[in-house]
Design an enzyme around this catalytic site. Structure first.
Site, PDB file in Angstrom:
ATOM      1  N   SER A   1       0.826  -1.209   0.000  1.00 13.10           N
ATOM      2  CA  SER A   1       0.000   0.000   0.000  1.00 13.10           C
ATOM      3  C   SER A   1       0.855   1.252   0.000  1.00 13.10           C
ATOM      4  CB  SER A   1      -0.851   0.050   1.268  1.00 13.10           C
ATOM      5  OG  SER A   1      -1.634  -1.087   1.392  1.00 13.10           O
TER       6      SER A   1
ATOM      7  N   HIS B   1      -1.272  -2.656  -6.921  1.00 15.26           N
ATOM      8  CA  HIS B   1      -2.018  -2.354  -5.696  1.00 15.26           C
ATOM      9  C   HIS B   1      -3.516  -2.498  -5.944  1.00 15.26           C
ATOM     10  CE1 HIS B   1      -3.200   0.869  -2.520  1.00 15.26           C
ATOM     11  NE2 HIS B   1      -3.227  -0.336  -1.993  1.00 15.26           N
TER      12      HIS B   1
ATOM     13  N   GLU C   1      -4.074   0.145  -8.862  1.00 12.48           N
ATOM     14  CA  GLU C   1      -3.056   1.188  -8.969  1.00 12.48           C
ATOM     15  C   GLU C   1      -1.727   0.501  -9.300  1.00 12.48           C
ATOM     16  OE1 GLU C   1      -2.262   3.119  -5.141  1.00 12.48           O
ATOM     17  OE2 GLU C   1      -2.192   5.038  -6.164  1.00 12.48           O
TER      18      GLU C   1
ATOM     19  N   ASN D   1      -3.393   5.933  -1.154  1.00 10.88           N
ATOM     20  CA  ASN D   1      -3.189   6.069   0.296  1.00 10.88           C
ATOM     21  C   ASN D   1      -2.567   7.400   0.705  1.00 10.88           C
ATOM     22  OD1 ASN D   1      -4.410   3.754   1.411  1.00 10.88           O
ATOM     23  ND2 ASN D   1      -2.822   2.537   0.411  1.00 10.88           N
TER      24      ASN D   1
HETATM   25  P1  NAD Z   1      -3.549  -9.692   6.324  1.00  8.95           P
HETATM   26  O1  NAD Z   1      -2.902  -9.494   7.627  1.00  8.95           O
HETATM   27  O2  NAD Z   1      -5.026  -9.894   6.225  1.00  8.95           O
HETATM   28  O3  NAD Z   1      -2.854 -10.956   5.566  1.00  8.95           O
HETATM   29  C1  NAD Z   1      -1.478 -11.155   5.473  1.00  8.95           C
HETATM   30  C2  NAD Z   1      -1.227 -12.650   5.282  1.00  8.95           C
HETATM   31  O4  NAD Z   1       0.170 -12.858   5.003  1.00  8.95           O
HETATM   32  C3  NAD Z   1      -1.559 -13.501   6.524  1.00  8.95           C
HETATM   33  O5  NAD Z   1      -2.412 -14.554   6.161  1.00  8.95           O
HETATM   34  C4  NAD Z   1      -0.187 -14.048   6.966  1.00  8.95           C
HETATM   35  O6  NAD Z   1      -0.252 -15.342   7.518  1.00  8.95           O
HETATM   36  C5  NAD Z   1       0.559 -14.049   5.648  1.00  8.95           C
HETATM   37  N1  NAD Z   1       2.023 -14.070   5.768  1.00  8.95           N
HETATM   38  C6  NAD Z   1       2.817 -13.444   6.677  1.00  8.95           C
HETATM   39  N2  NAD Z   1       4.121 -13.705   6.399  1.00  8.95           N
HETATM   40  C7  NAD Z   1       4.133 -14.516   5.311  1.00  8.95           C
HETATM   41  C8  NAD Z   1       5.169 -15.136   4.570  1.00  8.95           C
HETATM   42  N3  NAD Z   1       6.449 -14.963   4.867  1.00  8.95           N
HETATM   43  N4  NAD Z   1       4.830 -15.926   3.533  1.00  8.95           N
HETATM   44  C9  NAD Z   1       3.527 -16.117   3.215  1.00  8.95           C
HETATM   45  N5  NAD Z   1       2.497 -15.564   3.877  1.00  8.95           N
HETATM   46  C10 NAD Z   1       2.803 -14.756   4.912  1.00  8.95           C
HETATM   47  O7  NAD Z   1      -3.097  -8.436   5.429  1.00  8.95           O
HETATM   48  P2  NAD Z   1      -3.873  -7.780   4.183  1.00  8.95           P
HETATM   49  O8  NAD Z   1      -4.841  -6.785   4.681  1.00  8.95           O
HETATM   50  O9  NAD Z   1      -4.295  -8.850   3.256  1.00  8.95           O
HETATM   51  O10 NAD Z   1      -2.664  -6.935   3.530  1.00  8.95           O
HETATM   52  C11 NAD Z   1      -1.665  -7.549   2.750  1.00  8.95           C
HETATM   53  C12 NAD Z   1      -0.960  -6.497   1.923  1.00  8.95           C
HETATM   54  O11 NAD Z   1      -1.920  -5.840   1.084  1.00  8.95           O
HETATM   55  C13 NAD Z   1      -0.284  -5.395   2.724  1.00  8.95           C
HETATM   56  O12 NAD Z   1       0.889  -4.988   2.073  1.00  8.95           O
HETATM   57  C14 NAD Z   1      -1.319  -4.273   2.716  1.00  8.95           C
HETATM   58  O13 NAD Z   1      -0.748  -3.004   2.907  1.00  8.95           O
HETATM   59  C15 NAD Z   1      -1.865  -4.432   1.313  1.00  8.95           C
HETATM   60  N6  NAD Z   1      -3.207  -3.886   1.102  1.00  8.95           N
HETATM   61  C16 NAD Z   1      -4.166  -4.016   2.064  1.00  8.95           C
HETATM   62  C17 NAD Z   1      -5.441  -3.495   1.842  1.00  8.95           C
HETATM   63  C18 NAD Z   1      -6.536  -3.649   2.860  1.00  8.95           C
HETATM   64  O14 NAD Z   1      -7.592  -3.011   2.718  1.00  8.95           O
HETATM   65  N7  NAD Z   1      -6.370  -4.472   3.880  1.00  8.95           N
HETATM   66  C19 NAD Z   1      -5.734  -2.849   0.624  1.00  8.95           C
HETATM   67  C20 NAD Z   1      -4.739  -2.767  -0.352  1.00  8.95           C
HETATM   68  C21 NAD Z   1      -3.476  -3.277  -0.104  1.00  8.95           C
END
Ligand code: NAD
Length: 292
Positions: free
Chosen positions: A119, A140, A152, A190
């Site tokens: 993000s 993104h 994005e 963001n």
């Molecule tokens: P989340 O916490 O829901 O999920 C992250 C997952 O990654 C978990 O299931 C965890 O077990 C796994 N994980 C951790 N270390 C790992 C590894 N080494 N190998 C494999 N899996 C691993 O997080 P999220 O909300 O899905 O966010 C993930 C990414 O997407 C972040 O970079 C976040 O900034 C980005 N993002 C989030 C949103 C949102 O609305 N939540 C929107 C756009 C982008």
């Protein structure tokens, strides 16, 4: 060259959504997570999401069956080794993402493209841990991925035109609208959205209004489809804090300092919808939220 198999690393909120979308559009998808519970949850969520889409008439039975056949959910990292594109969606922590890309670098063929769903982290810096800086890009997606129209795309310093063109074609096949952002902390979405959410939390801290009233101010008064608190709860308050911290440290400007109350919620493990409690509480993710 189009992609045949797409890898997704991280089966959280975003990884699940990306997997569902990409598999629905006819690509083979390999979804990997280090946490077996996350993989179980993803299988359930994706199946549930597809069933809902069939019920609403958005997908046919045939597409649902084909999508499920396109899916491989795995706890073996090596299974990502035959993907043409790998999309990383692990937490917004630079060291975690670097570890993932360093691992992928060892198992993926030279032709594989790497993309990060980050993000806010600099794409150029993530790419620097690999030997394929030209084949590295920011991709993104917005939450919830199957529904939100925007993707994005962020070009790192070395991202090649060929990589960009392939990704542009891929986003088109996903049926999404693409915007291009320069590689600046928070990119476009963001950079604008998170300071607004953070400011809403400062306003709450100062007693200016309740979460409900501040949300109403922005939906009914500002024309936003969701208020900042409902949106922050949906994104995840941990993700919001990570993004504010990255923008604060990258720009070094106090206007990006995270609201202390946001930090408090994260310390208390009240992360929003995903833990059932954030600025609102959620007895059941499918029923309307109610105030604490
Ligand atoms: P989340 O916490 O829901 O999920 C992250 C997952 O990654 C978990 O299931 C965890 O077990 C796994 N994980 C951790 N270390 C790992 C590894 N080494 N190998 C494999 N899996 C691993 O997080 P999220 O909300 O899905 O966010 C993930 C990414 O997407 C972040 O970079 C976040 O900034 C980005 N993002 C989030 C949103 C949102 O609305 N939540 C929107 C756009 C982008």
């Amino acid at each position: 060259m189009g992609f045949n198999t797409v890898g997704v690393v991280g089966a959280g909120q975003m990884g699940q959504g990306i997997t569902q979308l990409v598999a629905t559009r006819g690509f083979h998808v390999v979804l990997y997570d280090i946490d077996p519970h996350a993989l179980e949850g993803a299988q359930e969520q994706i199946t549930g999401g597809l069933n809902k889409a069939v019920k609403k008439g958005i997908l046919t039975e045939w597409v649902r069956e084909k999508t499920l056949k396109n899916l491989k959910i795995t706890s073996k990292f090596e299974d990502l080794g035959y993907c043409d594109l790998v999309i990383e969606a692990v937490p917004e922590k630079e060291e975690m993402k670097l570890e993932v890309f360093e691992g992928l670098e060892e198992i993926c063929p030279e032709s594989t493209l790497f993309a990060s769903n980050t993000s806010s982290l600099p794409i150029t810096r993530l790419a620097a841990c690999t030997d394929r800086k030209k084949q590295f890009i920011g991709l993104h997606f917005m939450n919830p991925v199957p529904i939100m129209e925007l993707v994005e795309v962020v070009r790192g310093w070395h991202t090649s035109d060929e990589t960009f063109d392939q990704i542009q074609e891929f986003v088109k096949k996903l049926g999404k609208t693409l915007i291009v952002s320069k590689d600046y902390p928070g990119f476009i979405v963001n950079r604008v959205l998170m300071p607004m959410i953070n400011e809403a939390i400062f306003a709450l801290t100062e007693g200016i209004g309740s979460p409900e009233d501040i949300d109403k101010a922005m939906t009914l008064g500002g024309g936003h489809p969701m208020g900042p608190f409902a949106l922050a709860d949906m994104i995840g308050l941990d993700v919001c804090l990570d993004i504010m911290e990255i923008m604060h440290s990258e720009f070094g400007e106090s206007k990006y300092r995270p609201a202390p109350l946001l930090r408090k919620y994260v310390e208390a493990d009240m992360l929003g919808k995903k833990t059932g409690q954030g600025f609102y509480h959620y007895d059941d993710p499918d029923t309307p939220k109610s105030l604490k």
